[in-house]
Structure formats: C-alpha cells, structure tokens
Design an enzyme around this catalytic site. Sequence first.
Site, mmCIF file in Angstrom:
data_model
loop_
_atom_site.group_PDB
_atom_site.id
_atom_site.type_symbol
_atom_site.label_atom_id
_atom_site.label_comp_id
_atom_site.label_asym_id
_atom_site.label_seq_id
_atom_site.Cartn_x
_atom_site.Cartn_y
_atom_site.Cartn_z
ATOM 1 N N THR A 117 -3.917 -3.435 5.066
ATOM 2 C CA THR A 117 -2.725 -3.162 4.991
ATOM 3 C C THR A 117 -2.370 -3.996 4.424
ATOM 4 O OG1 THR A 117 -1.171 -2.376 5.514
ATOM 5 C CG2 THR A 117 -2.184 -1.959 5.768
ATOM 6 N N TRP A 161 -7.886 -5.932 7.798
ATOM 7 C CA TRP A 161 -6.485 -6.338 7.797
ATOM 8 C C TRP A 161 -5.531 -5.147 7.984
ATOM 9 C CZ3 TRP A 161 -9.998 -9.640 6.003
ATOM 10 C CH2 TRP A 161 -9.754 -11.004 6.107
ATOM 11 N N HIS A 162 -6.006 -4.140 8.713
ATOM 12 C CA HIS A 162 -5.167 -2.966 8.960
ATOM 13 C C HIS A 162 -4.743 -2.885 10.421
ATOM 14 C CE1 HIS A 162 -7.030 -0.760 5.220
ATOM 15 N NE2 HIS A 162 -6.313 -1.823 4.913
ATOM 16 N N TYR A 163 -4.494 -4.044 11.027
ATOM 17 C CA TYR A 163 -4.131 -4.009 12.436
ATOM 18 C C TYR A 163 -2.747 -3.375 12.617
ATOM 19 C CZ TYR A 163 -2.394 -8.578 10.842
ATOM 20 O OH TYR A 163 -1.811 -9.585 10.135
#
Length: 580
Positions: A17, A510-512
């Site tokens: 993200t 990095w798509h939390y």
Amino acid sequence: MGWMLEKFIWAFLVECTFLSGLSHSHQASKYAFVREATSAPPILSYDYIVIGGGTSGCPLAATLSQGARVLVLERGGSPYTNPERINIKNFVNSLADISPSSFSQPFISTDGVLNARARVLGGGSVLNAGFYSRASSEYIRTSGWNESLAEESYKWVERKVVFEPPMLQWQSAVRDGLLEVGVLPYNDFTYDHLNGTKIGGTIFDNKGNRHTAADLLEYADPKRISVYLHATVQKILFKYNTGKRRPEAYGVIFRDALGVMHRAYLNTNGKNEIILSAGAIGSPQLLMLSGIGPARHLQAHGITVVLDQPWVGQEIADNPMNVLVVPSPLPVELSLVQTVGITKFGSYIETGSGLSLGNSWSERLQNIFEFVSNQSGQPSTFSSENKQSVADFVRYLSNPTLKGGIIVEKITGPRSKGHLELRTTNPNDNPSVTFNYFKDPEDLRICVEGMKTIIAVINSKALSKFRYPNLSVQALIDLMLLIPMNLRPKHVNAAYSLEQYCIDTVLTIWHYHGGCPPRKVVDHNYKVIGVEALRVIDGSTFYRTPGTNPQATVMMLGRYMGEKIINKRFFSGHKSEGIN
C-alpha cells in the site's frame, strides 16, 4: 550478492500500500498553503481537522475544501523538497533512510518482520513500488460503497497520478510466463481487478518521476485549506454537551518541530468534524492516546478513558509475502510492479527487476534492524554466522548490480489477524503490533500454492533466457534461506518444505490494514461509534486488503467520503447520509 539480494528484495517489497501532476521543480512553491507547523498560530479554528496528510487524507482534504475550511496536520515533511529523492532510481535509498528527516519510520512487529510507517505528505504513496489497481466489484459491494460514486472517485484520482507502464523485457517475460503456466485469461492493460494476468497502472511517469496522493492537493481550494508539516497530533479533545450523553470531539493538540504545542478547534457548527486519516498504525494508536480504546489497557498507561472501546487496535492484518530471486545472465530493465497474476486460488503474483544496488546496502539493512531492535527490545538477527552466510553469497554471485528480478506472491485477505497495543504514551513511538502471520492454515495453503506458481513461472519457456541453466529453483530457495531477511528462526527443512519456507521467510508487502474495524469501531459512514464529530477514513477501516494493491482504493476512499460529507453539508435536510 548477499547484500545486493537483500537490497533488491527490501526495495521491491515495499510495494504497498506503502509524486506529481505538476513538474517537481515548481510544485512545492505552488502549494502556498503547505507550511511548517512552526509557523502556525497557537490557536486555530477550522470546519474540518484532518489528522494525517497521507494516501487518504490528501484527496479527502482537497475535496472537503471545495465547500468548507480544512486543516491538515501531517507529522512528516514534504516529498517535493528534493525531487530526485522520489525518482524511481532512488527508490531503494529512500526506503533505507532511517534519518530523522526520512519519509518512513521502521518498526518490527512482534512476529519478527521488519515493516515501516510512512511519515510524509502523501503517505505510503511516496514510498511504495507504484502499482495502481482498483478493488474488485465484489469488494466495493461488500464495503457498501455506491458503485457509481466509487467509479467516479477512482477516475478523479487517475486523472492526476496514474500512467500506463512501458512493459519492457523482464515484465513482458513474467507476463508470458504467467500465461504459459495457466494464470488465464490475459486481460491486457486495465485498472480493474480481474482473474487472470494483467498489466496494471503505475504512479511513475515515463521519466521515472513519482506521482502520489500529495499531488491530489492540486484539486484543493487554496483559500480554504491549510496544511501544516511536522505537526504531530498528541491527542483529540472531547467534551460533553448539555443534553448529549456521548462525548463530542471538538479539537486537537499538536506539537511542531521545535516542541511548541498548538491547539486547533472546530468552528461552532453541528456539521463540523475531526477526521482521522493517520493509517492502520496511526489511527488506532491516536484513538487510544485520546482515551478511546480498551479501558484496562488505557488505564495501565495512565490515560483517562473517554470511551471503553475494546475493538480499537483489533483485527489488524498484514498480507504475508514470500519471494524468490532470479539472477539473470542478461541485463534487465529497472522496473517495479507492472505485471500481476490474479490467481483463482487467492494469491497475487507480482514482479520487479534491475534495481541498481550500492555497496552499502548490507550495512544499512543491518543498521535498520539494530536501530529498531534497540527501540523495541527485540534482539538483532545479525549473528556472526548470518554475516558469514551473506559473505559467502557475495562470493557466489558477485556483481556491482543485480542482474535479474524477483517474483513475489501475496495472499488475499488475509484470514489471520492480530492486534495493536500502546508501548508508551508518546505519539512518536511505534506501538506494539502483532500480525499473526499464517495463524489461519488457509493462509499457509494459499502461500504454498503461490510459491508453486512462482516456481512454474521461473521454469517456463518465457523466462528461460533470463535463467542460468545450471542454477535450479531449489538452489534459489536454498540461497534465500541464507539471507537474514527477518528476525524469525530458520529451519533446515525449509529447503524441502514450502510450508516451512513460507513461515520462515515471510516478509511484508506493506499492505497492512485494520485496527478500526467496520461495524465495531466505525459505522457505515466511518463515524466512530459512541462519540460525536469524529470519523476514521483510511485503511484502518478495511476488513481485508482491497485487490492486489491498496493505494488506489485508499485514495479513492478519501475522495469518495469527501464527496459524501460535503454533499451532506449542503443538503442537510436529508434524513440520512447513507453510503448506498
């Protein structure tokens, strides 16, 4: 090659993200409403206060400014001060920067995986690998969004910041490999989320300049918006009005770069609101710091409880990612994510290639791990044995530039979820985050299927010219196990078990998301349940990651909800602001 491999992987893996429709040479001056918080008066008043000028906050604030006075408080700096810093050529170095002026704040989850939070105007869109792809139609319907308005909002974003990628040799070969192994049909270039293989959009233009959510401020009314940089919100202020049982947000306290405190209040009007857009880490963290969260946890930190809300910080998730590196006998182009294979079993296959690697990467990666480990109390993974393994890898494939690429798989969802808790009451400190990678066995099954697909693509005819004929896929797997990419223990059977390989070598994409789950912390209008005049509009409200990559939908959501809110403001005679 070890340090080169580490650098290449960590550079590529920021695809998430985690800038510009104008030329970079003059954009900073064009935004006269963007200023340092040190120039802010002690007390301010606005119709809307947006906390976080990130991927959602920028389009949201730009839209709200068309009908109201808007204040944006961003804890980071400007991406425009040094245009070369955000060019695709410097993608790796920007990620590795842990200086006080860096665009990212690293943290290590309790799972032992290195991650990062954006701290810059534009948020994660300033750091990521640039891939742009919309959410699926099913995701839009399940989220309760109006499909026509969502479509219009995506197009509003795309007019400023999205391009069709060039598709050179490496990306084309991976595309053909995906088709060869059965990731069908071929959907060509499209922003839509469709099963099969497709080419998505990119926020890098043909000169390698990055275009991000910060560019969407170009839509703002400059007379109605103020953006303050290095403005770190300490807490949201609440009051009880006569006749109302619920607390009402009415202002914030923020600190500038010199440590001076400022206060910002909402103008007296029942329509005005504070909106949290600080991201999946920042929004639940700031709710807790302001007294909204699990009562016992807040009391343990000496925080006055405004609302006992046990769901704040819960259901946070991060899509696990696993990779294989493919050294190539041929040089390849510099590319980030352009091709994606959307499989029917729930894994997304993506690729990147040809990043130029500097000799300092191994040392810098070690410094990042040790810097964050010192802050979190977790031990460093860089033992003398690990360092020797990396040195052996360097001798195995020594070259000043990595020729080749990496292919990654990200699982949909995920089903596994974790939680976030405060470590301290300092908003600059990272909270404690647990993602529980592969806690749900279905996530692990999808990872294994994804790795099998990657192996098939590497063995495909389409990729054959980029393969060393005497370097087997098993050798690539063995080599990956030498690299200390996370703080998790490695197992000898990982080389022979894809399940163990997934567990041992898991990384973040990095798509939390999550932490303010819908229908539990926020309602269908993103209003915080149990309080007045407060919303959360960002990825912390997602029940799962939208499609292959979230940034398109995070930007869309900012525009979408800005339109809903401002329309409601002008047509307040309507009984409901319903999203449908």
